[in-house]
Scaffold this motif. Structure first.
Motif, PDB file in Angstrom:
ATOM      1  N   ASP A 135       0.855  -1.194   0.000  1.00 16.03           N
ATOM      2  CA  ASP A 135       0.000   0.000   0.000  1.00 16.03           C
ATOM      3  C   ASP A 135       0.880   1.229   0.000  1.00 16.03           C
ATOM      4  O   ASP A 135       2.112   1.163  -0.084  1.00 16.03           O
ATOM      5  CB  ASP A 135      -0.957  -0.016   1.195  1.00 16.03           C
ATOM      6  CG  ASP A 135      -0.215  -0.181   2.521  1.00 16.03           C
ATOM      7  OD1 ASP A 135       1.032  -0.048   2.518  1.00 16.03           O
ATOM      8  OD2 ASP A 135      -0.864  -0.454   3.534  1.00 16.03           O
ATOM      9  N   GLU A 136       0.229   2.420   0.157  1.00 16.86           N
ATOM     10  CA  GLU A 136       0.994   3.676   0.083  1.00 16.86           C
ATOM     11  C   GLU A 136       1.941   3.852   1.247  1.00 16.86           C
ATOM     12  O   GLU A 136       3.001   4.485   1.108  1.00 16.86           O
ATOM     13  CB  GLU A 136       0.046   4.868  -0.037  1.00 16.86           C
ATOM     14  CG  GLU A 136      -0.823   5.127   1.190  1.00 16.86           C
ATOM     15  CD  GLU A 136      -2.118   4.325   1.158  1.00 16.86           C
ATOM     16  OE1 GLU A 136      -3.014   4.619   1.943  1.00 16.86           O
ATOM     17  OE2 GLU A 136      -2.223   3.384   0.318  1.00 16.86           O
ATOM     18  N   TRP A 178       1.618   3.425  -4.413  1.00 15.01           N
ATOM     19  CA  TRP A 178       0.896   4.715  -4.331  1.00 15.01           C
ATOM     20  C   TRP A 178      -0.359   4.710  -5.198  1.00 15.01           C
ATOM     21  O   TRP A 178      -1.384   5.219  -4.791  1.00 15.01           O
ATOM     22  CB  TRP A 178       1.836   5.859  -4.793  1.00 15.01           C
ATOM     23  CG  TRP A 178       2.945   6.114  -3.834  1.00 15.01           C
ATOM     24  CD1 TRP A 178       2.847   6.268  -2.485  1.00 15.01           C
ATOM     25  CD2 TRP A 178       4.313   6.245  -4.154  1.00 15.01           C
ATOM     26  NE1 TRP A 178       4.078   6.489  -1.919  1.00 15.01           N
ATOM     27  CE2 TRP A 178       5.012   6.485  -2.952  1.00 15.01           C
ATOM     28  CE3 TRP A 178       5.072   6.180  -5.327  1.00 15.01           C
ATOM     29  CZ2 TRP A 178       6.380   6.672  -2.887  1.00 15.01           C
ATOM     30  CZ3 TRP A 178       6.418   6.376  -5.265  1.00 15.01           C
ATOM     31  CH2 TRP A 178       7.072   6.615  -4.054  1.00 15.01           C
ATOM     32  N   ARG A 179      -0.261   4.217  -6.378  1.00 22.46           N
ATOM     33  CA  ARG A 179      -1.367   4.218  -7.339  1.00 22.46           C
ATOM     34  C   ARG A 179      -1.966   5.620  -7.465  1.00 22.46           C
ATOM     35  O   ARG A 179      -1.253   6.554  -7.835  1.00 22.46           O
ATOM     36  CB  ARG A 179      -2.413   3.165  -6.960  1.00 22.46           C
ATOM     37  CG  ARG A 179      -1.913   1.718  -7.119  1.00 22.46           C
ATOM     38  CD  ARG A 179      -3.058   0.734  -6.995  1.00 22.46           C
ATOM     39  NE  ARG A 179      -3.618   0.687  -5.662  1.00 22.46           N
ATOM     40  CZ  ARG A 179      -3.149  -0.079  -4.690  1.00 22.46           C
ATOM     41  NH1 ARG A 179      -2.105  -0.864  -4.895  1.00 22.46           N
ATOM     42  NH2 ARG A 179      -3.718  -0.076  -3.496  1.00 22.46           N
ATOM     43  N   ASP A 180      -3.254   5.797  -7.170  1.00 23.73           N
ATOM     44  CA  ASP A 180      -3.896   7.097  -7.356  1.00 23.73           C
ATOM     45  C   ASP A 180      -3.763   8.007  -6.138  1.00 23.73           C
ATOM     46  O   ASP A 180      -4.376   9.075  -6.090  1.00 23.73           O
ATOM     47  CB  ASP A 180      -5.381   6.895  -7.681  1.00 23.73           C
ATOM     48  CG  ASP A 180      -6.083   6.051  -6.622  1.00 23.73           C
ATOM     49  OD1 ASP A 180      -5.379   5.423  -5.817  1.00 23.73           O
ATOM     50  OD2 ASP A 180      -7.322   6.001  -6.628  1.00 23.73           O
ATOM     51  N   ARG A 181      -3.008   7.601  -5.148  1.00 22.37           N
ATOM     52  CA  ARG A 181      -2.855   8.427  -3.940  1.00 22.37           C
ATOM     53  C   ARG A 181      -1.441   9.013  -3.829  1.00 22.37           C
ATOM     54  O   ARG A 181      -0.961   9.328  -2.746  1.00 22.37           O
ATOM     55  CB  ARG A 181      -3.163   7.579  -2.707  1.00 22.37           C
ATOM     56  CG  ARG A 181      -4.652   7.235  -2.599  1.00 22.37           C
ATOM     57  CD  ARG A 181      -4.909   6.417  -1.358  1.00 22.37           C
ATOM     58  NE  ARG A 181      -4.368   5.065  -1.471  1.00 22.37           N
ATOM     59  CZ  ARG A 181      -4.992   4.066  -2.043  1.00 22.37           C
ATOM     60  NH1 ARG A 181      -6.204   4.264  -2.574  1.00 22.37           N
ATOM     61  NH2 ARG A 181      -4.449   2.868  -2.105  1.00 22.37           N
ATOM     62  N   ASP A 195       1.356  11.771  -3.935  1.00 18.59           N
ATOM     63  CA  ASP A 195       1.446  13.211  -3.687  1.00 18.59           C
ATOM     64  C   ASP A 195       1.849  13.897  -4.994  1.00 18.59           C
ATOM     65  O   ASP A 195       2.861  13.526  -5.607  1.00 18.59           O
ATOM     66  CB  ASP A 195       2.479  13.485  -2.591  1.00 18.59           C
ATOM     67  CG  ASP A 195       2.519  14.963  -2.198  1.00 18.59           C
ATOM     68  OD1 ASP A 195       1.716  15.736  -2.756  1.00 18.59           O
ATOM     69  OD2 ASP A 195       3.368  15.319  -1.379  1.00 18.59           O
ATOM     70  N   SER A 210      -9.756   8.957  -9.194  1.00 18.74           N
ATOM     71  CA  SER A 210      -9.437   9.670  -7.949  1.00 18.74           C
ATOM     72  C   SER A 210      -8.052  10.308  -7.974  1.00 18.74           C
ATOM     73  O   SER A 210      -7.601  10.859  -6.964  1.00 18.74           O
ATOM     74  CB  SER A 210      -9.527   8.704  -6.770  1.00 18.74           C
ATOM     75  OG  SER A 210      -8.649   7.603  -6.957  1.00 18.74           O
ATOM     76  N   SER A 211      -7.369  10.214  -9.145  1.00 17.07           N
ATOM     77  CA  SER A 211      -6.022  10.769  -9.204  1.00 17.07           C
ATOM     78  C   SER A 211      -6.065  12.277  -9.428  1.00 17.07           C
ATOM     79  O   SER A 211      -7.106  12.847  -9.783  1.00 17.07           O
ATOM     80  CB  SER A 211      -5.232  10.095 -10.336  1.00 17.07           C
ATOM     81  OG  SER A 211      -5.813  10.408 -11.591  1.00 17.07           O
ATOM     82  N   SER A 212      -4.940  12.901  -9.225  1.00 15.04           N
ATOM     83  CA  SER A 212      -4.831  14.369  -9.365  1.00 15.04           C
ATOM     84  C   SER A 212      -4.135  14.709 -10.674  1.00 15.04           C
ATOM     85  O   SER A 212      -3.125  15.412 -10.705  1.00 15.04           O
ATOM     86  CB  SER A 212      -4.060  14.946  -8.187  1.00 15.04           C
ATOM     87  OG  SER A 212      -2.794  14.324  -8.081  1.00 15.04           O
TER      88      SER A 212
END
Length: 1003
Positions: A49-50, A90-93, A95, A145-147
């Protein structure tokens, strides 16, 4: 499995390396321990996970900061670990600030290292890992959900522009196929995941230009088919996204809204950019579509999808490229014959079925290709020839399936195909020419097997010949609906043209007609279009047959006539016969004579065509063989030849046809030629001053005599063979004498029983006389029983040739004199069994034949000696007085030749047995041997013969055998004399005996 030990170890080693307390090798080893652990955790599914990603990234960050000083292998493994963290941790989370830093780092590693470390072993792997990591990075930015929007801000556009440049450079100049493929995946993620529509529009020209450079075929650098396939897919997606007809309106609306925002309502800059892009894309497609000839089906399939996408989705925006796109689709469809190619053709057909504009483009492209066909077919580029033929063939298939019909298209393809063939055959290859004397073995057809029904190609140089490359077009025309219209135009050209164009018209018509599909295409099997089409085809065939008969009616040896035209005319006759079968029999009146005439042609190929045609006529008309065909139609064949002879036609065609008939049919034809033989001699009497004609006529007469000689004796006369061979002297032994005098054994009856037949015969004669009955004498019965049957027509024909031929033995041509002497010898062998008719013939021809022994030409004298020998063998003692009357002259001739031979032997530079003197001497020796073996000789003649031949009794077995048969004692004495002359004279001792006195003698 815990990440803590390898992470702590990596962190410590990286810090020591920074402080110069550890080597780069230790860093590599530490990373090699971390990466497998990280991969195992990733493989578990949700174990990474992240938070773990942040934990692992901490030691990795130390390594990445020292990327310039660490070994390339260490940086490569670090990037691989980073890719795992980005894609699965990290995937879509992620920074955004960290993402931007990683983006900058990966761009540097993917682009900068590819230049800085060029040529090193690790450069390829590092570049590939960097682009793979970039592809994974852009992929996670596509999550909802990505930036991703934060990366497309105005302040980040330069960074993205640099990323696009680096990625495009990696595609264009990547160190390996893996690196280029990874860069293509990164480009896809950046363009279609990260960038919005306006950003894609901004980068569109540069991306299209770079992809064009990648896809453009080049002889300097050959791209992998995988790179080309992926590049075509990316270009297709990009063009459809930016220039798709639906997207163009959306883009235009967005541009108008942006203009209204700034208060400008007059200009439409998007339209100007659209026109510029259309021109740029057209140039790009002109280079990319050169891949349509690529050998890999994957490339052709990707290019086909690109063109279909442009044709369906960008029809308005890329209208100027439509023609090029349709041509590319047709070319790609015509490249192969696999299942994928057939599927592409089906797709092309479905597009044309719903879009009339594409159909117009199809017809336009087909028209242009047909116009260019004559020019390309004459070039030296075989690849271009094959391509244009396949393109035209595929286009014709689509035209046929779409049921399109156009008079302009029919006229265009007829004229240009005709021009192409005519240009190819304008310089025919040489064909070996053989004279009539050397073709006796190949003039008779060899059976009636299926292989003999196939005409050999007369204008094709194997399967690679240029004319063979035109076969697909011809086959496609044959199966098309407008084949009859094309044939009608070519038939008109056949009648009105000349030279090579006439030859091309006939060749094409035969190719169009000589196919079962021409009399009922595949479509007509299910749909009835009426009898009109078939009637037109039959009419075309009749026209071709009519023109072919006119061509065959011309002289076969005419110098101005191309032999190939007559060969094709023979094919047309055979085609008509195959169509009509037994109904063709009435046509044999006009067709059979010229076919047989061509069998005697000096051209080997034309001769083979004629034999094949004759075989086809025989089978299709229901005959068992070619001989049966000629025999069954011999009446008008002979009449045609006789008509030419009786009208004093001195052309060589009539004798040639007659010669072929005799060779084809053999002895069975001779009974029909009795009147024709008289016509031949009548022509000889009128035209004896034409040596070539005279020789050709005597060639026919010689063939008749040869075939008569081949037939068995009973077939000719029905009598047993008579031999005049003299029996040699055989001394009678005591045993033979006792056997001859011994009485037959007793049978238990009276010893006088063996005399009973004589007594009974006497009693029978007496009783008959006493009774007064009238019976025929025995001599009369024997005469009736010995009366031979009348001679056959074959016999009388050969006899007439031998008797009438003697009048030409005084001809000025030595070659003809020798030919006649050989004919006479052959005729004597055939006629000798019926002595009642043969001996008068010998009496008639003897004076003329024997005079040829003294001919000034040696080879004529040799032939005369052979003819006299044959006459002596066949007539026997009948020749005794005739030989005796010529004996003095014959002896003089022999000694004359003998002196000449001895003079040659004593000189220098002699040719041995090849000299005319030796051949003449040998012929005379053989003639004397024949006299001894078959003719009764007087005593004086015997002595002269022994004097002449005795010299050779020890060197020639045939002389020894003949002299022994003539006089054994004289032969022994001569042999002994020759032996002692070779060994020297030997004085024998004188014997002594009381009462006798012996004189000394030397042999």
């Amino acid at each position: 499995m815990s990440l803590k030990p390898p992470c702590v170890d990596l962190s410590q080693v990286a810090l020591r390396f920074k402080a110069k307390g550890a080597s780069g090798k230790e860093v590599v080893q530490s990373l090699e321990r971390l990466y497998p652990v990280l991969e195992d955790i990733r493989a578990d599914g949700h174990g990474l996970d992240e938070k773990l990603a942040d934990y692992v990234f901490f030691p990795l960050s130390h390594v990445l900061r020292e990327s310039k000083t660490l070994p390339v292998r260490a940086v490569e493994i670090a990037v691989q670990c980073l890719q795992t963290l980005v894609s699965h941790g990290w995937r879509d989370r992620m920074d955004p600030r960290l993402g931007k830093q990683l983006l900058i780092l990966l761009i540097f590693l993917g682009g900068g290292s590819a230049v800085d470390a060029k040529g090193k072993d690790f450069n390829e792997e590092l570049s590939t890992s960097a682009f793979e990591c970039l592809a994974g990075f852009f992929e996670v930015l596509g999550y909802p959900s990505s930036s991703a929007k934060e990366y497309t801000d105005t302040e980040n556009i330069p960074l993205l522009g640099h990323a696009v440049t680096v990625i495009l450079d990696g595609i264009l100049e990547g160190p390996s196929i893996k690196a280029q493929m990874a860069a293509l995946r990164a480009l896809h993620g950046l363009i279609f995941v990260v960038l919005d529509r306006q950003a894609r529009i901004s980068f569109f020209p540069g991306v299209v230009s770079s992809l064009t450079k990648v896809l453009q075929p080049s002889s300097q650098s050959k791209r992998s088919y995988k790179v080309l396939e992926a590049g075509l897919n990316e270009l297709s997606l990009l063009i459809r996204d930016v220039l798709g007809d639906d997207n163009v309106h959306v883009n235009d609306a967005e541009a108008q809204r942006s203009l209204k925002t700034v208060g400008d309502t007059h200009e439409r800059p998007y339209e100007a950019r659209l026109k510029a892009w259309s021109a740029q894309v057209k140039l790009a497609l002109a280079n990319v579509t050169r891949l349509r000839y690529h050998s890999r089906p994957e490339i052709r399939n990707s290019l086909f999808r690109l063109c279909v996408s442009i044709l369906e989705d960008c029809r308005e925006s890329l209208l100027e490229s439509a023609t090029m796109i349709v041509e590319t689709l047709l070319v790609v469809c015509s490249t192969g014959n696999t299942a994928g190619d057939r599927k592409m053709q089906a797709t092309m057909k479905s597009i044309m079925a719903t879009d009339a504009g594409v159909v117009d483009l199809l017809q336009s492209s087909l028209h242009n290709w047909i116009i260019a066909l004559p020019r390309i077919i004459q070039s030296n580029d075989d690849t271009a020839k094959s391509r244009i033929v396949n393109q035209i063939s595929t286009s014709l298939t689509l035209v046929e399936e779409l049921r399109l019909d156009s008079d302009v298209l029919q006229e265009t393809i007829s004229s240009n195909l005709l021009t192409s063939v005519a240009s190819l055959i304008s310089s025919p290859r040489g064909v070996d020419q053989l004279n009539d004397a050397s073709t006796s073995q190949v003039l008779i057809p060899t059976g009636t097997s299926h292989a003999s029904f196939l005409f050999p190609p007369i204008m094709m140089d194997g399967r690679e010949g240029t004319l063979y490359k035109l076969q697909p077009i011809v086959e496609r025309l044959t199966a098309s609906r407008f084949s009859t219209a094309v044939m009608r135009r070519m038939t008109a050209s056949l009648r009105n043209s000349s030279g090579h164009k006439k030859l091309a018209s006939l060749w094409l018509l035969l190719r169009l007609l000589d196919d079962e599909s021409s009399f009922g295409s595949n479509t007509e099997q299910y749909i009835d279009f009426g009898a009109y089409t078939q009637d037109l085809e039959l009419e075309s065939l009749e026209d071709v047959y009519s023109v072919s008969l006119d061509l065959l009616a011309q002289p076969a040896g005419e110098l101005g006539e191309d032999w190939r035209l007559q060969a094709l005319a023979l094919e047309a006759v055979a085609l008509q016969a195959r169509r009509q079968r037994l109904d063709f029999r009435p046509e044999l009146v006009d067709a059979l004579y010229p076919v047989v005439e061509r069998i005697g042609s000096s051209h080997l190929a034309l001769r083979e065509h004629a034999m094949t045609c004759l075989n086809i006529l025989s089978i299709t008309c229901g005959y068992d063989s070619s001989s049966d065909l000629v025999i069954d139609n011999v009446d008008y064949m002979v009449n045609a030849v006789a008509l030419k002879l009786n009208t004093f036609d001195i052309s060589p065609q009539a004798p040639r046809v007659l010669l072929m008939m005799v060779k084809l049919c053999g002895p069975s034809l001779i009974p029909y030629l009795d009147d024709l033989v008289e016509s031949i001699f009548a022509a000889l009497a009128c035209f004896h001053g034409y040596p070539r004609l005279v020789e050709s006529l005597f060639s026919v007469l010689g063939a008749i005599v040869d075939e008569g000689n081949k037939s068995a004796g009973p077939v000719l006369l029905g009598e047993a063979e008579v031999t005049h061979q003299k029996k040699g002297y055989s001394p009678l032994s005591v045993t033979d004498l006792a056997e001859a005098l011994k009485f037959p054994k007793s049978t238990g009856l009276n010893d006088e029983d063996h005399l009973q037949p004589l007594l009974m015969a006497a009693d029978t004669e007496g009783s008959s006389a006493e009774d007064g009955t009238k019976e025929e004498e025995p001599g009369q019965n024997e005469a009736q029983e010995a009366t031979p049957p009348p001679p056959t027509k074959t016999y009388t024909t050969v006899q007439a040739i031998a008797r009438l031929g003697q009048h030409h033995l005084t001809n000025d041509s030595p070659r003809l004199r020798r030919q006649l002497l050989q004919l006479t010898a052959t005729a004597c062998s055939s006629l000798s069994r019926n002595e009642d008719h043969f001996l008068p013939l010998v009496n008639d021809i003897w004076p003329v034949v024997v005079k040829r022994l003294y001919d000034p030409e040696p080879y004529v004298s040799v032939a005369a000696a052979g003819a006299v020998s044959t006459m002596c063998e066949c007539a026997g003692d009948f020749m005794s007085l005739r030989i005796e009357s010529e004996w003095h002259d014959l002896c003089s001739l022999y000694w004359k030749v003998h002196r000449k031979l001895q003079a040659e032997k004593s000189g220098s530079g002699g040719r041995g047995t090849y000299t005319p003197a030796y051949q003449m001497w040998d012929a005379l020796v053989k003639l004397l041997i024949t006299f001894v073996n078959f003719v009764r000789l007087e005593a004086e003649m015997e002595e002269d013969t022994i004097d002449i031949l005795g010299v050779y009794i020890s060197t020639r077995p045939d002389v020894r055998e003949a002299l022994t048969s003539l006089n054994p004692d004289a032969a022994w004495l001569e042999a002994e004399r020759q032996r002692q002359s070779q060994q020297g004279a030997v004085r024998q001792s004188v014997p002594a005996m009381e009462g006798f006195v012996f004189k000394e003698m030397i042999l």
